[in-house]
Design a protein around this motif. Structure first.
Motif, PDB file in Angstrom:
ATOM      1  N   THR A   1      -9.244  -4.222   1.792  1.00  0.00           N
ATOM      2  CA  THR A   1      -8.682  -3.481   2.921  1.00  0.00           C
ATOM      3  C   THR A   1      -8.413  -4.459   4.067  1.00  0.00           C
ATOM      4  OG1 THR A   1     -10.008  -1.576   2.258  1.00  0.00           O
ATOM      5  CG2 THR A   1      -8.999  -1.501   4.449  1.00  0.00           C
ATOM      6  N   PHE A   2      -7.135  -4.698   4.308  1.00  0.00           N
ATOM      7  CA  PHE A   2      -6.724  -5.611   5.382  1.00  0.00           C
ATOM      8  C   PHE A   2      -6.436  -4.791   6.621  1.00  0.00           C
ATOM      9  CE2 PHE A   2      -6.174  -9.565   3.061  1.00  0.00           C
ATOM     10  CZ  PHE A   2      -6.115  -9.118   1.752  1.00  0.00           C
ATOM     11  N   SER A   3      -7.036  -5.175   7.729  1.00  0.00           N
ATOM     12  CA  SER A   3      -6.733  -4.444   8.957  1.00  0.00           C
ATOM     13  C   SER A   3      -6.446  -5.419  10.084  1.00  0.00           C
ATOM     14  CB  SER A   3      -7.907  -3.528   9.328  1.00  0.00           C
ATOM     15  OG  SER A   3      -9.094  -4.281   9.356  1.00  0.00           O
ATOM     16  N   ASP A   4      -5.528  -5.014  10.916  1.00  0.00           N
ATOM     17  CA  ASP A   4      -5.242  -5.835  12.101  1.00  0.00           C
ATOM     18  C   ASP A   4      -4.907  -4.906  13.261  1.00  0.00           C
ATOM     19  OD1 ASP A   4      -2.312  -5.426  12.568  1.00  0.00           O
ATOM     20  OD2 ASP A   4      -2.144  -6.317  10.567  1.00  0.00           O
ATOM     21  N   GLU A   5      -4.930  -5.490  14.454  1.00  0.00           N
ATOM     22  CA  GLU A   5      -4.588  -4.709  15.641  1.00  0.00           C
ATOM     23  C   GLU A   5      -3.322  -5.270  16.253  1.00  0.00           C
ATOM     24  OE1 GLU A   5      -8.190  -4.805  17.909  1.00  0.00           O
ATOM     25  OE2 GLU A   5      -9.240  -3.527  16.458  1.00  0.00           O
ATOM     26  N   GLY A   6      -2.422  -5.668  15.394  1.00  0.00           N
ATOM     27  CA  GLY A   6      -1.158  -6.238  15.846  1.00  0.00           C
ATOM     28  C   GLY A   6      -0.171  -5.170  16.273  1.00  0.00           C
ATOM     29  N   PRO A   7       1.100  -5.544  16.378  1.00  0.00           N
ATOM     30  CA  PRO A   7       2.127  -4.625  16.898  1.00  0.00           C
ATOM     31  C   PRO A   7       2.437  -3.454  15.968  1.00  0.00           C
ATOM     32  CG  PRO A   7       3.119  -6.675  16.126  1.00  0.00           C
ATOM     33  CD  PRO A   7       1.641  -6.870  16.088  1.00  0.00           C
ATOM     34  N   GLY A   8       1.963  -3.513  14.716  1.00  0.00           N
ATOM     35  CA  GLY A   8       2.277  -2.426  13.792  1.00  0.00           C
ATOM     36  C   GLY A   8       3.681  -2.559  13.235  1.00  0.00           C
ATOM     37  N   ILE A   9       3.987  -1.704  12.272  1.00  0.00           N
ATOM     38  CA  ILE A   9       5.292  -1.771  11.613  1.00  0.00           C
ATOM     39  C   ILE A   9       6.065  -0.506  11.963  1.00  0.00           C
ATOM     40  CG2 ILE A   9       6.460  -1.926   9.370  1.00  0.00           C
ATOM     41  CD1 ILE A   9       3.814  -3.171   8.295  1.00  0.00           C
ATOM     42  N   PRO A  10       7.180  -0.633  12.669  1.00  0.00           N
ATOM     43  CA  PRO A  10       7.914   0.547  13.109  1.00  0.00           C
ATOM     44  C   PRO A  10       8.520   1.337  11.940  1.00  0.00           C
ATOM     45  CG  PRO A  10       8.960  -1.487  13.932  1.00  0.00           C
ATOM     46  CD  PRO A  10       7.736  -1.888  13.168  1.00  0.00           C
ATOM     47  N   ASP A  11       9.036   0.631  10.945  1.00  0.00           N
ATOM     48  CA  ASP A  11       9.702   1.313   9.834  1.00  0.00           C
ATOM     49  C   ASP A  11       9.071   0.839   8.518  1.00  0.00           C
ATOM     50  OD1 ASP A  11      11.330   2.309   7.875  1.00  0.00           O
ATOM     51  OD2 ASP A  11      13.186   1.937   8.967  1.00  0.00           O
ATOM     52  N   VAL A  12       8.069   1.583   8.067  1.00  0.00           N
ATOM     53  CA  VAL A  12       7.284   1.148   6.908  1.00  0.00           C
ATOM     54  C   VAL A  12       8.161   1.072   5.647  1.00  0.00           C
ATOM     55  CG1 VAL A  12       5.409   1.796   5.354  1.00  0.00           C
ATOM     56  CG2 VAL A  12       5.070   1.931   7.819  1.00  0.00           C
ATOM     57  N   ASP A  13       9.039   2.079   5.470  1.00  0.00           N
ATOM     58  CA  ASP A  13       9.893   2.086   4.271  1.00  0.00           C
ATOM     59  C   ASP A  13      10.745   0.820   4.205  1.00  0.00           C
ATOM     60  OD1 ASP A  13       8.901   4.432   3.426  1.00  0.00           O
ATOM     61  OD2 ASP A  13      10.508   5.667   4.272  1.00  0.00           O
ATOM     62  N   ARG A  14      11.265   0.443   5.349  1.00  0.00           N
ATOM     63  CA  ARG A  14      12.123  -0.740   5.392  1.00  0.00           C
ATOM     64  C   ARG A  14      11.299  -1.998   5.134  1.00  0.00           C
ATOM     65  NH1 ARG A  14      14.764  -2.684  10.428  1.00  0.00           N
ATOM     66  NH2 ARG A  14      16.183  -4.326   9.738  1.00  0.00           N
ATOM     67  N   ALA A  15      10.079  -2.016   5.679  1.00  0.00           N
ATOM     68  CA  ALA A  15       9.228  -3.194   5.506  1.00  0.00           C
ATOM     69  C   ALA A  15       8.827  -3.381   4.056  1.00  0.00           C
ATOM     70  CB  ALA A  15       7.975  -3.069   6.381  1.00  0.00           C
ATOM     71  N   MET A  16       8.878  -2.312   3.278  1.00  0.00           N
ATOM     72  CA  MET A  16       8.497  -2.387   1.865  1.00  0.00           C
ATOM     73  C   MET A  16       9.667  -2.805   0.973  1.00  0.00           C
ATOM     74  SD  MET A  16       5.331  -1.825   1.673  1.00  0.00           S
ATOM     75  CE  MET A  16       5.360  -1.911  -0.114  1.00  0.00           C
TER      76      MET A  16
END
Lengths: 121, 133
Positions: B75-90
């Motif tokens: 389980t990787f976790s971070d407190e970064g900016p996050g991913i606005p468009d998860v589908d696109r990031a995949m």
């Protein structure tokens, strides 16, 4: 930081990656190799990854970058000794090594370089 | 069974340590050499993602059991900016940074279970599981 030694035999440079490289070491190796190619007027570069347990996108990109960079400097690159599990993983990861030449072992790698060079003459 | 372990991802050296630890746990869970290689490669991609896109994070490495099957869960976790468009990031080839755009989509193909939770400003949590055969 680990520094990967670069060996020279005739006009071929040989790099054997023996440790689990961190990203900075990978970048240093790229620079060291480019300088060594020019300094020794090398015509071939062989990168031995026979003890490398994983090739992720970063290391894969390094291999493609070294091949491209060497080509610019009039040297051919061959990656030798890739483990079967690494090859399977690279294909599933979707990594295209950008036309990097490969050979099963060091001996075949040297033969491939000789072949490429005699064909180019 | 190895106890779950939380590891920081704050430097390139940490990425190497995560790879080595995940390898050890995968061996212990009886994963084949190919499956070990796949899960360690996925761990390397995801750890580097946390480092490059979020400036660091952490990974929890644990063993899982389902009947006679054993596996490793990360389980990787971070407190970064996050991913606005998860589908696109995949999507293959999509990248916001210096990578090749294979980190997420490629990692998903290397594991058996893949879950990603992210929202802008909320960080990212990626959970992957690889089972022994």
């Amino acid at each position: 930081m680990e520094r990967v030694p670069i060996l020279k035999i005739g006009d071929i440079l040989i790099v054997s990656i023996q440790v689990d490289l961190e990203d900075q070491s990978v970048l240093t190796l790229q620079e060291d190799l480019a300088e060594a190619v020019v300094k020794h007027a090398a015509r071939g570069v062989i990168i031995d990854i026979s003890v490398v347990e994983i090739v992720d996108s970063f290391i894969g990109r390094m291999l493609a970058t070294i091949a491209g960079m060497s080509r610019m400097l009039d040297a051919q690159t061959v990656v030798v000794g890739m483990r079967p599990a690494v090859a399977i993983t690279l294909v599933e990861l979707g990594l295209n090594l950008g036309g990097v030449r490969t050979a099963l072992n060091l001996e075949k790698g040297i033969a491939l370089l000789d072949h490429v060079r005699s064909a180019a003459r | 069974m190895t106890a779950a372990r939380e590891m920081p991802i704050a430097s390139n050296g940490d990425v190497v340590l995560v790879r080595q630890y995940v390898r050890g746990v995968a061996v212990e869970m009886g994963l084949s050499l190919v499956d070990q290689t796949k899960v360690v490669t996925a761990a390397s991609e995801l750890a580097r993602n946390a480092l490059v896109y979020a400036g660091g994070g952490a990974v929890r490495v644990e063993t899982v059991e389902n009947g006679r099957r054993r596996g490793v869960r990360l389980t990787f976790s971070d407190e970064g900016p996050g991913i606005p468009d998860v589908d696109r990031a995949m999507t293959d080839g999509w990248s916001s940074g210096t990578g090749l755009g294979l980190g997420l989509s490629g990692s998903r193909r290397l594991v058996d279970e893949f879950d990603l939770e992210s929202a802008p400003g909320k960080g990212t949590v990626v959970t992957v599981t690889k089972w022994g055969r």
